[in-house]
Each structure stands twice: as C-alpha cells, then as structure tokens.
Design a protein around this motif. Sequence first.
Motif, PDB file in Angstrom:
ATOM      1  N   VAL A 214      35.815 -27.359  90.021  1.00 14.59           N
ATOM      2  CA  VAL A 214      37.119 -26.703  90.158  1.00 14.59           C
ATOM      3  C   VAL A 214      37.123 -25.337  89.499  1.00 14.59           C
ATOM      4  O   VAL A 214      37.611 -24.358  90.041  1.00 14.59           O
ATOM      5  N   GLY A 215      36.579 -25.263  88.280  1.00 12.27           N
ATOM      6  CA  GLY A 215      36.610 -23.984  87.579  1.00 12.27           C
ATOM      7  C   GLY A 215      36.031 -24.108  86.187  1.00 12.27           C
ATOM      8  O   GLY A 215      35.236 -25.005  85.903  1.00 12.27           O
ATOM      9  N   ILE A 216      36.465 -23.216  85.305  1.00 11.19           N
ATOM     10  CA  ILE A 216      35.922 -23.159  83.954  1.00 11.19           C
ATOM     11  C   ILE A 216      37.036 -22.794  82.979  1.00 11.19           C
ATOM     12  O   ILE A 216      37.967 -22.047  83.317  1.00 11.19           O
ATOM     13  N   VAL A 217      36.954 -23.343  81.758  1.00  8.94           N
ATOM     14  CA  VAL A 217      37.951 -23.067  80.727  1.00  8.94           C
ATOM     15  C   VAL A 217      37.761 -21.638  80.217  1.00  8.94           C
ATOM     16  O   VAL A 217      36.655 -21.237  79.847  1.00  8.94           O
ATOM     17  N   THR A 218      38.851 -20.871  80.205  1.00  9.91           N
ATOM     18  CA  THR A 218      38.776 -19.471  79.764  1.00  9.91           C
ATOM     19  C   THR A 218      39.559 -19.200  78.487  1.00  9.91           C
ATOM     20  O   THR A 218      39.338 -18.182  77.829  1.00  9.91           O
ATOM     21  N   ASP A 219      40.477 -20.105  78.121  1.00  9.28           N
ATOM     22  CA  ASP A 219      41.287 -19.890  76.917  1.00  9.28           C
ATOM     23  C   ASP A 219      41.711 -21.257  76.392  1.00  9.28           C
ATOM     24  O   ASP A 219      42.035 -22.159  77.167  1.00  9.28           O
TER      25      ASP A 219
ATOM     26  N   ILE B 265      38.237 -29.487  73.410  1.00  9.05           N
ATOM     27  CA  ILE B 265      38.047 -28.540  74.511  1.00  9.05           C
ATOM     28  C   ILE B 265      37.631 -27.183  73.952  1.00  9.05           C
ATOM     29  O   ILE B 265      38.190 -26.706  72.954  1.00  9.05           O
ATOM     30  N   GLN B 266      36.641 -26.546  74.607  1.00  6.74           N
ATOM     31  CA  GLN B 266      36.175 -25.222  74.222  1.00  6.74           C
ATOM     32  C   GLN B 266      36.103 -24.321  75.452  1.00  6.74           C
ATOM     33  O   GLN B 266      36.072 -24.806  76.591  1.00  6.74           O
ATOM     34  N   GLU B 267      36.083 -23.016  75.200  1.00  6.57           N
ATOM     35  CA  GLU B 267      35.898 -22.063  76.292  1.00  6.57           C
ATOM     36  C   GLU B 267      34.550 -22.303  76.973  1.00  6.57           C
ATOM     37  O   GLU B 267      33.586 -22.721  76.341  1.00  6.57           O
TER      38      GLU B 267
END
Length: 284
Positions: free
Chosen positions: A153-158, A140-142
């Motif tokens: 749904v959204g996006i990875v931030t951290d 998993i990456q930002e």
Amino acid sequence: MKNSKYILAGMSAFCLVLITATSIKSSFLMPLRTGVGFVLVPLQSGVNAIGTGLYNALENFSSLREAQEENKNLQMRLDQMVEENNRLQSELYELDRLRELYQLDQEYMQYKKIAARVIAKDSGNWFQVFRIDKGADDGIQEDMNVMAGGGLVGIVTDVGANYATVRAIIDDDSNVSGMSLRTGDTCNVSGNLTLYQDGRLGLDHIKKEADIQEGDKIVTSNISDIFLPGILIGYASGLTTDANNVTKSGTIIPVADFDNLQEVLVITQLKNGDGGDNNAEAAD
C-alpha cells in the motif's frame, strides 16, 4: 351548552308523551294514536338511523385507531429489523476485510506486522496520504512498509505517539523499485494520480531486453532502499518500447484498492534491519 341540554330534555319528554299516547288503547285516542304514529315512526327511524350511523362511525374510528396503532408497532419492528440488518451487514463486511487481512498476514509470515485502522486521509478521491491509529508507542517507525488488499500500500512517512502518516504508492511523489516475480528483471513503479483514474500506475525504467510480459506479477525488489523485498505490487500491463529504443515502459494494475482503505498491516521492521528481526537483510 345549557340550551342544548334543555332541547335534549324537551325532545325526550315529547317522545315519552308520544309513546305513552300510542300505548293507551282507546277509541277516543285512536285518531291521536294514528297521528302520533305518523310522527313517531319516522322520528324513531331517524333516531335509529342516526344511532346506527354513530355506532358504525365509532366502530370504524375504533378500528382505524387500532389499525394505526398496529401500523405504528409494525413500523417500529420494521425499523428495528432494518437497523439489525444494517448492523449484521456491517459486521459481515468487516469480517470479510479482517479475513483478507489475516490471509495477507499468512502470506508474508517472514515479516512481523501490526494491524492498524485508517482514521483520516488527505482531501481527494483516494487514499494517497492517510493516517493510522498506531504510532511510536506501538513500535511504528518511519520507512516501515504498509500492506493491505493483497499487497503493498505504501510507506510510513511521519510518526506521532499514537498515530502515523502513510504515503501510498499511488501518490505522485512515490517511487518503488520493483521486479518481475517470474524473471527477476527490475523496473520502477511510479505513483501517478492521473493514471490512477483508470486504476493504473506507471511502470518504467525497464531494459529493452528485459523479459517482463503482460500480466507478470511485479513485486518489490531486493535493491530497494526502503521497501522490503517480495511484496506484491500489481500486474504489468501495456508494455511498449520507449522512443529512445533502449528502455520499455507501461503501466501496472495495483492489487490494493485505494478507494476505501479501512484496515492495514504495518511491517514492524525496516529494510536496514532496525525495528525488528533482520529477516530482510538475509533476503538482500
């Protein structure tokens, strides 16, 4: 206790004497037998009544104990059945969610994905910022896109070693470049927790001449910096011309349910081509 024993023994001896006296056939003892009969018969009736009452009471008590024991066993069986029913309902609910996630995976087969469970969220009624149980150790990456419930749904931030934080598209800080799937006209989907109280998000930056209509499917656009193209966001609603008479705005009804997220899909590739096969670049 000792006195009770003496009294019982005395009464027993007295009854024995009376019985013996009434059994002797003699004219001399006839008056005595008659007198004894007056005493003994009521006494015997009383003893019989007491005995019968005690027997019935003991029988009723025994039946009550049996009924209580049976009721206890039935209650235990009922509790087990309720627990089993709750477990089956939970498994059925989870199966439905996983089927929905599988269907979503099939709809976006052009993107590589990994499934993750939601393990925490920020305070509030909705999952505007939440944490999943997959992280850097899982690739998993930002800026990786996150899907569930039929769409974005959204996006990875951290990202941590074994967890990642996701900002949902309903969050006030979220903006997604979108477009009408029917016409390709572009728009912006803005997060708005106030609007989401009515189950809607902001839809703005639409050119006045754009042919975006009520009910159009809005998907992520090709020009987005971080969102991969073609992911369903929701349906356009309530479009009106803005006061500047140049643009239009309205709302969008998102396809994902942000009230109770439990599992999500993370697309393990980035818009810039890192993190997986560069399928998105071709789409741009």
